[in-house]
Design a protein around this motif. Sequence first.
Motif: not given
Length: 153
Positions: A139-145, A51-56
């Motif tokens: 997702p288009k970008a990431s699930i988080a985004q 998991v990317a920290e930016a997504d977290v």
Amino acid sequence: MRKITTIVLSAFLFSATACASDNKPFTGEITGVKLVTNYDDFKAEHESYDVAEADVALIKNIDRPLDIHVLFGTWCHDSAREVPRYLKLLADAGNKNITTKLIGVDYKKTADEKYDLKYTPTFIVFSEGVEIGRIIERPKASIAQDLADIVNQ
């Protein structure tokens, strides 16, 4: 002769077991723990995904209650990729504002009519009982985004 019989029997039992699980997809509600414990493809993706920290950070910053219903197939390769990633992201973020309901569907994607399900996985985001957006298949970008975009629209 005995070795050949053992090999053939082992191969038969292995293929019968694989077919039995493939022919009976899980349907209904399931916990994330049971999903990643009992389904090898989901478990492998959950263990290997970083998991990317930016997504977290994006998920931690969601400050209103969301209820996310995830409709997926245990037989679906897109589900086996995206659902474990989502679960790991939520676990890492620890945002108590987000609740999740995991709902397994059969090959025909049979689900409650209210979901109008066409593709798996489908992440349906609700705020105060009202659907505010969906992530369908990937997702288009990431699930988080994508979740942040839905929340901020």
